[in-house]
Design an enzyme around this catalytic site. Structure first.
Site, PDB file in Angstrom:
ATOM      1  N   CYS A   6       6.266   6.329   0.822  1.00  0.00           N
ATOM      2  CA  CYS A   6       4.813   6.139   0.785  1.00  0.00           C
ATOM      3  C   CYS A   6       4.358   5.453   2.060  1.00  0.00           C
ATOM      4  O   CYS A   6       3.228   5.607   2.499  1.00  0.00           O
ATOM      5  CB  CYS A   6       4.426   5.316  -0.432  1.00  0.00           C
ATOM      6  SG  CYS A   6       5.356   3.795  -0.549  1.00  0.00           S
ATOM      7  N   LYS A  20       9.685   5.203 -17.746  1.00  0.00           N
ATOM      8  CA  LYS A  20       9.916   6.628 -17.552  1.00  0.00           C
ATOM      9  C   LYS A  20      10.082   6.886 -16.058  1.00  0.00           C
ATOM     10  O   LYS A  20       9.122   6.890 -15.299  1.00  0.00           O
ATOM     11  CB  LYS A  20       8.763   7.482 -18.087  1.00  0.00           C
ATOM     12  CG  LYS A  20       9.212   8.913 -18.286  1.00  0.00           C
ATOM     13  CD  LYS A  20       8.200   9.960 -17.866  1.00  0.00           C
ATOM     14  CE  LYS A  20       8.100  10.270 -16.422  1.00  0.00           C
ATOM     15  NZ  LYS A  20       9.230  10.994 -15.798  1.00  0.00           N
TER      16      LYS A  20
HETATM   17  P1  NAD Z   1       4.489  12.245  -8.956  1.00  0.00           P
HETATM   18  O1  NAD Z   1       3.093  11.781  -9.040  1.00  0.00           O
HETATM   19  O2  NAD Z   1       4.747  13.687  -9.030  1.00  0.00           O
HETATM   20  O3  NAD Z   1       5.362  11.572 -10.127  1.00  0.00           O
HETATM   21  C1  NAD Z   1       5.421  10.174 -10.301  1.00  0.00           C
HETATM   22  C2  NAD Z   1       5.856   9.875 -11.732  1.00  0.00           C
HETATM   23  O4  NAD Z   1       4.823  10.284 -12.623  1.00  0.00           O
HETATM   24  C3  NAD Z   1       7.103  10.611 -12.172  1.00  0.00           C
HETATM   25  O5  NAD Z   1       7.871   9.800 -13.016  1.00  0.00           O
HETATM   26  C4  NAD Z   1       6.539  11.776 -12.947  1.00  0.00           C
HETATM   27  O6  NAD Z   1       7.448  12.307 -13.893  1.00  0.00           O
HETATM   28  C5  NAD Z   1       5.364  11.117 -13.631  1.00  0.00           C
HETATM   29  N1  NAD Z   1       4.311  12.028 -14.084  1.00  0.00           N
HETATM   30  C6  NAD Z   1       4.037  13.269 -13.656  1.00  0.00           C
HETATM   31  N2  NAD Z   1       2.986  13.777 -14.332  1.00  0.00           N
HETATM   32  C7  NAD Z   1       2.582  12.819 -15.192  1.00  0.00           C
HETATM   33  C8  NAD Z   1       1.533  12.724 -16.139  1.00  0.00           C
HETATM   34  N3  NAD Z   1       0.673  13.733 -16.341  1.00  0.00           N
HETATM   35  N4  NAD Z   1       1.398  11.577 -16.836  1.00  0.00           N
HETATM   36  C9  NAD Z   1       2.235  10.543 -16.637  1.00  0.00           C
HETATM   37  N5  NAD Z   1       3.255  10.578 -15.753  1.00  0.00           N
HETATM   38  C10 NAD Z   1       3.423  11.699 -15.030  1.00  0.00           C
HETATM   39  O7  NAD Z   1       5.083  11.616  -7.626  1.00  0.00           O
HETATM   40  P2  NAD Z   1       6.535  11.814  -6.991  1.00  0.00           P
HETATM   41  O8  NAD Z   1       6.615  13.178  -6.425  1.00  0.00           O
HETATM   42  O9  NAD Z   1       7.567  11.383  -7.950  1.00  0.00           O
HETATM   43  O10 NAD Z   1       6.510  10.741  -5.805  1.00  0.00           O
HETATM   44  C11 NAD Z   1       5.919  10.980  -4.567  1.00  0.00           C
HETATM   45  C12 NAD Z   1       4.570  10.320  -4.479  1.00  0.00           C
HETATM   46  O11 NAD Z   1       4.706   8.944  -4.784  1.00  0.00           O
HETATM   47  C13 NAD Z   1       3.983  10.378  -3.098  1.00  0.00           C
HETATM   48  O12 NAD Z   1       2.626  10.692  -3.175  1.00  0.00           O
HETATM   49  C14 NAD Z   1       4.175   8.958  -2.560  1.00  0.00           C
HETATM   50  O13 NAD Z   1       3.251   8.573  -1.575  1.00  0.00           O
HETATM   51  C15 NAD Z   1       4.009   8.172  -3.809  1.00  0.00           C
HETATM   52  N6  NAD Z   1       4.624   6.855  -3.691  1.00  0.00           N
HETATM   53  C16 NAD Z   1       3.781   5.793  -3.547  1.00  0.00           C
HETATM   54  C17 NAD Z   1       4.314   4.523  -3.397  1.00  0.00           C
HETATM   55  C18 NAD Z   1       3.394   3.346  -3.231  1.00  0.00           C
HETATM   56  O14 NAD Z   1       3.842   2.227  -3.431  1.00  0.00           O
HETATM   57  N7  NAD Z   1       2.128   3.525  -2.880  1.00  0.00           N
HETATM   58  C19 NAD Z   1       5.697   4.339  -3.405  1.00  0.00           C
HETATM   59  C20 NAD Z   1       6.514   5.443  -3.565  1.00  0.00           C
HETATM   60  C21 NAD Z   1       5.960   6.711  -3.709  1.00  0.00           C
END
Ligand code: NAD
Length: 562
Positions: free
Chosen positions: A281, A172
């Site tokens: 990130c 997803k």
């Molecule tokens: P997000 O947490 O909003 O979403 C991430 C994913 O989770 C998306 O696919 C979203 O649709 C899904 N999601 C949302 N709610 C959910 C739920 N209740 N249950 C299951 N899935 C759910 O994050 P984002 O805005 O897409 O990305 C930005 C964040 O990602 C930042 O905090 C960034 O630091 C982090 N990030 C971390 C890394 C790493 O390797 N540490 C890499 C890239 C991004």
């Protein structure tokens, strides 16, 4: 309903009853209308992955790897096209979008190589005629949940190791980047991946993402995204008895010491802070600078920030693209106001950018604050946009303490010409990744990637470490002695046996002698003693051999201890 981008389930592109739109952040224009998966599509995807699992897990890993090699070649052939989709849908500038695709190509090649390695290990047994080894076993159906900021690279870190290890996947992606996801899946389809091995479900996280994490047939959840969502995912995974690997936010620091090459440091800061509009990130958001070089460093930095060109990532002269959506723009601007209220000094930026064509999209000017203290919210919370804070420190120790005083632990970096200080920092910086004389960006696929403390839960992606995340160890014991051998009991040395014999006689426990006749042999399931002697003659212990315990001087031990 007609949709342009569909779910991919059991080897087929399938539509759904409702849809959602993906929009270009640079222009606000529609990129694609997508089929929004509901419970029905999700169940079908998990069922397809479950059905495909037995055959895929029994496909020899070198054969599985061949699919990955083909995926790598297909991605390489389509690099320009994929990069264009990334820029259009996610916003990053073309050069960085090409890097996003290249990371997936590198990962595909690296993980395909694992098809002919995937090393287990052997180790000696404590007992004679017994062989011990362990091998990697796939886990089952893996739920892959990914963010929008690396629409192809981040999924590749998860899907490729999961597949080469013999798992099947339901993916997803973020609802902000569904078209990129479908383009990525296309490469697997054309590589001939069997139906059901990789499935794609599109939709909003709170609905379809949460339902995927809860699904009873999913065995492992691998999530990258925000801490807020990651914690929720982790709780659901725990409640439903699943393994869970989390990669979450960062508040990464670059330390610049008084002996640093300042021009080099500024190169690293600008690239790490404003690349991908600060939406990595691994983006640097705290510049922890020694007070004696704060003035010159700030001056050099501001000169460079002024030269950054904000605009549509498709324009080759653009260095900073848009941010992902209006909510991100609001959040970033909100943090800038928090910083001002906290007493930080705004040196540059601090506002939306809407010149020319940019008024149609979501752009924010690269922003630098100084006079920031470690306690301020802008120094502690993930802003995830083109905003950096300059924090002053008086020594290496103080700089390290400031760096480590964040709840996140993904990346840190230090600029110094001193080898002693560099090694001290490498030891003391409490992050999963540390760079010396480089910014906070630059991970390579052959090394582990992941954060400590608030960033993750200990699982790692990439490198050999990813194999541990996406497989479990199966331990195998082969006993070819032809008799019952009990670990920890029959491995006792002759001295122990003698001691035990003495204790037994002292406590009047009458030992049960093993019989030597046919009846005893039947109980042992072996030959009568005389025939056994013939079949297994005594070996000379002094020459490194061993003797059958029954033929050893301990034959009067209780039968149950042989
Ligand atoms: P997000 O947490 O909003 O979403 C991430 C994913 O989770 C998306 O696919 C979203 O649709 C899904 N999601 C949302 N709610 C959910 C739920 N209740 N249950 C299951 N899935 C759910 O994050 P984002 O805005 O897409 O990305 C930005 C964040 O990602 C930042 O905090 C960034 O630091 C982090 N990030 C971390 C890394 C790493 O390797 N540490 C890499 C890239 C991004």
């Amino acid at each position: 309903m007609s949709t342009d981008t569909r779910n991919f389930i059991a080897g087929k592109w399938v539509t759904a009853a409702s849809s959602f739109d993906s929009v270009n952040p640079a222009t606000g224009e529609l990129v694609t209308r997508c089929a929004q998966a509901a419970q029905q599509e999700l169940d079908a995807a998990v069922a397809a992955a479950s059905e495909a699992f037995p055959a895929w897990r029994n496909t020899p890993p070198p054969r599985r790897a061949e699919f990955l090699f083909r995926v790598a070649e297909l991605l390489a052939a389509r690099k320009d096209d994929l990069a264009r989709w990334i820029t259009i849908e996610m916003g990053k500038v073309t050069m960085e979008a090409r890097g996003d695709v290249q990371e997936a190509i590198d990962m595909a090649r690296y993980m395909a190589g694992e098809g002919r390695r995937m090393f287990g290990h052997t180790t000696p047994s404590e007992l004679p005629d017994k062989f011990c080894m362990c091998v990697r076993d796939p886990i089952g159906v893996v739920a892959v949940i990914t963010p929008w900021n690396f629409p192809i690279a981040v999924p590749s870190w998860k899907i490729l190791p999961a597949l080469v290890l013999g798992n099947t996947v339901v993916w997803k992606p973020s609802s902000d980047t569904p078209a990129c996801a479908a383009k990525f899946v296309d490469a697997f389809v054309e590589a001939g991946l069997p139906p059901g091995v990789l499935n794609l479900v599109l939709g909003r996280g709170a609905e379809i993402g949460a339902a995927l994490v809860r699904h009873r047939d999913v065995r492992l959840v691998t999530f990258t995204g925000s801490n807020e969502v990651g914690h929720r995912v982790s709780v659901t995974a725990a409640e439903t008895g699943k393994r869970c690997a989390l990669e979450m936010g960062g508040k990464n620091g670059i330390i610049v010491l008084d002996d640093a090459d300042l021009a080099l440091a500024v190169d690293g800061i600008v690239w790490s802070a404003f690349g991908t509009s600060g939406q990595r990130c691994t983006a640097a958001s705290r510049i922890i600078v020694h007070r004696s070089v704060r003035g010159p460093l700030t001056e050099l930095l501001l000169d460079r920030v002024k030269q950054l060109k904000v605009g549509n990532g498709l324009d080759p002269s653009t260095t900073v693209g848009p941010v992902i959506n209006p909510a991100a723009l609001e959040r970033i601007d909100g943090y800038v106001h928090i910083g001002l209220d906290e007493g930080a000094r705004l040196l540059i930026g601090g506002e939306r950018f809407s010149k020319g064509e940019c008024h149609r999209g979501w752009f924010y000017r690269p922003t630098v604050f100084d006079n920031v203290t470690p306690a301020m919210r802008i120094a502690r919370e993930e802003i995830f946009g083109p905003v950096i804070c300059i924090i002053e420190a008086g020594s290496l120790e103080e700089a390290v303490a400031i760096n480590n005083d964040a709840s996140y632990g993904l990346v840190s970096s230090i600029y110094t010409r001193s080898i002693d200080r560099a090694f001290t920092a490498m030891r003391e910086l409490a992050t999963g990744i540390v760079y010396v004389n480089a910014g906070t960006i630059g991970s390579e696929v052959q090394l582990p990637f992941g954060g400590t403390r608030g960033t993750g839960n200990g699982a790692r992606e990439a490198g050999q470490a990813a194999l541990d995340t996406f497989s479990e160890w199966k331990t195998l014991y082969v006993d070819y002695s032809g008799r019952l051998q009990r670990a920890q009991i029959d491995s006792e040395t002759p001295t122990h046996r003698k001691k035990l014999k003495n204790e037994n006689s002292r406590t009047q426990i009458s030992p049960v002698r093993p019989g030597t006749g046919k009846a005893a042999a039947r109980i042992r399931g072996g030959l009568p003693r005389r025939q056994r002697r013939r079949a297994y003659p005594r070996r000379n212990v002094a020459q490194g051999g061993h003797r059958h315990p029954a033929a050893h001087g301990s034959s009067h031990l209780p039968h149950s201890q042989h």
